[in-house]
Design an enzyme around this catalytic site. Structure first.
Site, PDB file in Angstrom:
ATOM      1  N   LYS A 135       9.213 -10.503 -12.539  1.00  0.00           N
ATOM      2  CA  LYS A 135       7.792 -10.273 -12.850  1.00  0.00           C
ATOM      3  C   LYS A 135       7.228 -11.436 -13.674  1.00  0.00           C
ATOM      4  O   LYS A 135       6.069 -11.817 -13.516  1.00  0.00           O
ATOM      5  CB  LYS A 135       7.603  -8.947 -13.606  1.00  0.00           C
ATOM      6  CG  LYS A 135       7.998  -7.706 -12.837  1.00  0.00           C
ATOM      7  CD  LYS A 135       7.265  -7.558 -11.522  1.00  0.00           C
ATOM      8  CE  LYS A 135       5.813  -7.174 -11.671  1.00  0.00           C
ATOM      9  NZ  LYS A 135       5.146  -7.058 -10.330  1.00  0.00           N
ATOM     10  N   SER A 193      10.313   4.492 -11.419  1.00  0.00           N
ATOM     11  CA  SER A 193       9.670   5.461 -12.313  1.00  0.00           C
ATOM     12  C   SER A 193      10.118   6.873 -11.961  1.00  0.00           C
ATOM     13  O   SER A 193      10.448   7.684 -12.833  1.00  0.00           O
ATOM     14  CB  SER A 193       8.148   5.410 -12.148  1.00  0.00           C
ATOM     15  OG  SER A 193       7.637   4.182 -12.546  1.00  0.00           O
ATOM     16  N   LEU A 219       6.204  -9.835   2.181  1.00  0.00           N
ATOM     17  CA  LEU A 219       6.123 -10.841   1.116  1.00  0.00           C
ATOM     18  C   LEU A 219       6.811 -12.142   1.505  1.00  0.00           C
ATOM     19  O   LEU A 219       6.383 -13.230   1.116  1.00  0.00           O
ATOM     20  CB  LEU A 219       6.762 -10.283  -0.172  1.00  0.00           C
ATOM     21  CG  LEU A 219       5.996  -9.135  -0.846  1.00  0.00           C
ATOM     22  CD1 LEU A 219       6.845  -8.498  -1.940  1.00  0.00           C
ATOM     23  CD2 LEU A 219       4.675  -9.630  -1.415  1.00  0.00           C
ATOM     24  N   LYS A 224       5.740   7.069   6.279  1.00  0.00           N
ATOM     25  CA  LYS A 224       5.415   6.412   4.999  1.00  0.00           C
ATOM     26  C   LYS A 224       3.908   6.391   4.739  1.00  0.00           C
ATOM     27  O   LYS A 224       3.474   6.132   3.626  1.00  0.00           O
ATOM     28  CB  LYS A 224       5.939   4.965   5.008  1.00  0.00           C
ATOM     29  CG  LYS A 224       7.434   4.871   4.805  1.00  0.00           C
ATOM     30  CD  LYS A 224       7.840   3.511   4.290  1.00  0.00           C
ATOM     31  CE  LYS A 224       8.239   3.602   2.827  1.00  0.00           C
ATOM     32  NZ  LYS A 224       8.802   2.394   2.287  1.00  0.00           N
ATOM     33  N   ALA A 277       0.810  -1.230   0.000  1.00  0.00           N
ATOM     34  CA  ALA A 277       0.000   0.000   0.000  1.00  0.00           C
ATOM     35  C   ALA A 277       0.840   1.276   0.000  1.00  0.00           C
ATOM     36  O   ALA A 277       0.351   2.337  -0.392  1.00  0.00           O
ATOM     37  CB  ALA A 277      -0.948  -0.013   1.205  1.00  0.00           C
ATOM     38  N   THR A 300      -0.238  -5.738  -5.355  1.00  0.00           N
ATOM     39  CA  THR A 300       0.678  -4.825  -6.072  1.00  0.00           C
ATOM     40  C   THR A 300       2.112  -4.957  -5.560  1.00  0.00           C
ATOM     41  O   THR A 300       3.044  -4.564  -6.250  1.00  0.00           O
ATOM     42  CB  THR A 300       0.260  -3.336  -5.923  1.00  0.00           C
ATOM     43  OG1 THR A 300       0.711  -2.811  -4.674  1.00  0.00           O
ATOM     44  CG2 THR A 300      -1.237  -3.135  -6.050  1.00  0.00           C
ATOM     45  N   ALA A 301       2.307  -5.454  -4.340  1.00  0.00           N
ATOM     46  CA  ALA A 301       3.647  -5.429  -3.721  1.00  0.00           C
ATOM     47  C   ALA A 301       4.641  -6.288  -4.484  1.00  0.00           C
ATOM     48  O   ALA A 301       4.366  -7.445  -4.792  1.00  0.00           O
ATOM     49  CB  ALA A 301       3.563  -5.912  -2.272  1.00  0.00           C
ATOM     50  N   SER A 302       5.762  -5.712  -4.801  1.00  0.00           N
ATOM     51  CA  SER A 302       6.868  -6.413  -5.455  1.00  0.00           C
ATOM     52  C   SER A 302       7.977  -5.382  -5.581  1.00  0.00           C
ATOM     53  O   SER A 302       7.685  -4.225  -5.889  1.00  0.00           O
ATOM     54  CB  SER A 302       6.441  -6.877  -6.860  1.00  0.00           C
ATOM     55  OG  SER A 302       7.292  -7.884  -7.350  1.00  0.00           O
TER      56      SER A 302
END
Ligand code: NAP
Length: 364
Positions: free
Chosen positions: A181, A221, A79, A57, A26, A98-100
């Site tokens: 991925k 990104s 994870l 955070k 998150a 989404t976590a990775s």
């Protein structure tokens, strides 16, 4: 593997908007914009984070929860800690995984990328098997699981990369993030296919750009777009071809993949096929006083200096991607999820504005 024919997707979807929705990772860049949309529609978000006591955070998520109709409850999960997502999943019909780790600058690719991506996916999806409320899992994969390098177009099933293509060539040595991925998404389809309780829908974004809810996001990104304007590329930028997509469209696609009954299979999310120099050039009109790359850097020069400047930029990657156009087909996302892509220039300008406003990019 034919992921478009997941038999579980034949059953009616059913997500009750009054039940909580789990979002793993998150604190991440992509998750932030997704949680914003969930909160706007009044969802109770179960936010799984590594350390809920690190309040700095959570600041931007909390600001959203304070003003929007939905709510956030935080849960501690990792994870690599088996079963740690179970508590957060209780009562959830919809799970967003989404976590990775999305980092190119790593010491040990197995430990830092493959293990958390692959074991983390096993961990989250095996917990879904143990949690009777779960009806759908939406996985944030990547175009990294569709293709390894731009030269792979020669082996693609059509003249563009589509959801039918898989990355067959990345490895621990060549593109370890892309490999992580690919392994994670393959494992997700395998686990999904071994049960009938929930269905799997996958989002495969290209490079995600655009403003985050946190202006200091640590996603790769942000590092890349920052380098376009902080002088790193003042001598030139490679014509390293890639797709780019706005984070707000990626969040919308996740929302639709979660709640639209008919959503199924994989979805390439990519607004435009471009390259680093072309994308940086789109910023010149609005930001003429910043040290943007003035020209494309010649491939032969990048072959010599690239690996010295950036250890993640191997000669093999340069050979297979620089000056070689990328061809991603985004039509499924438009036709089946109804995504309306904003112009790439707008996404880049909005992200650049956020980087300037937060002091991360300065005029020359
Ligand atoms: P990000 O901001 O770095 O987010 C990654 C998230 O994963 C963070 O919340 C991070 O938690 C969490 N995470 C990492 N290791 C973990 C662990 N061991 N246990 C629990 N959580 C862990 O990156 P992002 O760009 O938002 O990426 C999110 C997802 O989108 C990833 O699956 C990524 O592969 C995918 N994706 C991203 C792009 C892109 O261009 N950004 C493109 C395609 C796909 P911490 O905050 O605690 O580190």
């Amino acid at each position: 593997m034919n992921t478009e024919q997941n038999p579980n997707n034949q059953s009616p979807t059913f997500i009750n908007k009054d039940t909580p929705v789990l979002v793993t990772g998150a604190t991440g860049y992509v998750a932030g914009q997704l949680i914003k949309l969930l909160l706007e529609q009044g969802t109770q978000v179960h936010a799984a984070v590594r350390d809920p006591s690190k309040v700095s955070k959570l600041k931007f998520l909390n600001q959203l929860a304070d003003t929007l109709p939905g709510s956030i409850t935080y849960f501690k999960a990792d994870l690599l800690d088996s079963g740690s997502y179970l508590e957060a999943m209780q009562g959830c019909e919809l799970v967003y995984h989404t976590a990775s780790p999305f980092s190119l600058d790593i010491q040990d690719p197995q430990r830092d990328l493959i293990d958390p991506a692959l074991k983390g996916t096993q961990n989250v999806l095996q917990s879904a098997n143990q949690c009777a409320s779960v009806k759908r899992v939406v996985l944030t994969s990547s175009v990294a699981a569709v293709m390894a390098d731009n030269t792979d177009i020669a082996d693609a099933k059509g003249d563009h990369f589509t959801e039918a293509d898989w990355n067959e060539r990345s490895s621990l040595e060549h593109g370890p993030y892309l490999y992580s991925k690919t392994l994670a998404e393959r494992e997700a389809w395998k686990i999904a296919g071994s049960q009938t309780q929930w269905d799997l829908v996958v989002i495969n974004p290209s490079l995600v750009i655009g403003p985050g809810i946190n202006p200091h996001a640590t996603s790769e990104s942000f590092k890349l777009i920052k380098q376009m304007g902080d002088g790193t590329m003042r001598m030139g930028a490679p014509r390293y071809a890639m797709g780019m997509v706005d984070v707000r469209e990626v969040a919308t696609a996740h929302l639709k993949a979660g709640f639209n009954q008919s959503a199924s299979g994989r979805h390439i999310l990519s607004a435009q096929n471009t390259d680093l120099f072309e994308a940086a050039s789109l910023l010149k009109d609005k930001y003429p006083n910043y040290p943007l790359p003035p020209m494309p850097a010649p491939k032969c020069l990048i072959m010599i200096v690239g690996p010295w400047v950036d250890k993640t930029m191997t000669r093999e990657m340069i050979k297979r991607n620089v000056d070689i156009p990328i061809k991603l087909d985004n039509s499924k996302s438009i036709n089946q999820l109804g995504i309306n892509y904003r112009p790439l220039k707008t996404s880049l300008e909005d992200m650049f504005a956020q980087l300037i406003e937060s002091g991360q990019i300065k005029k020359r």
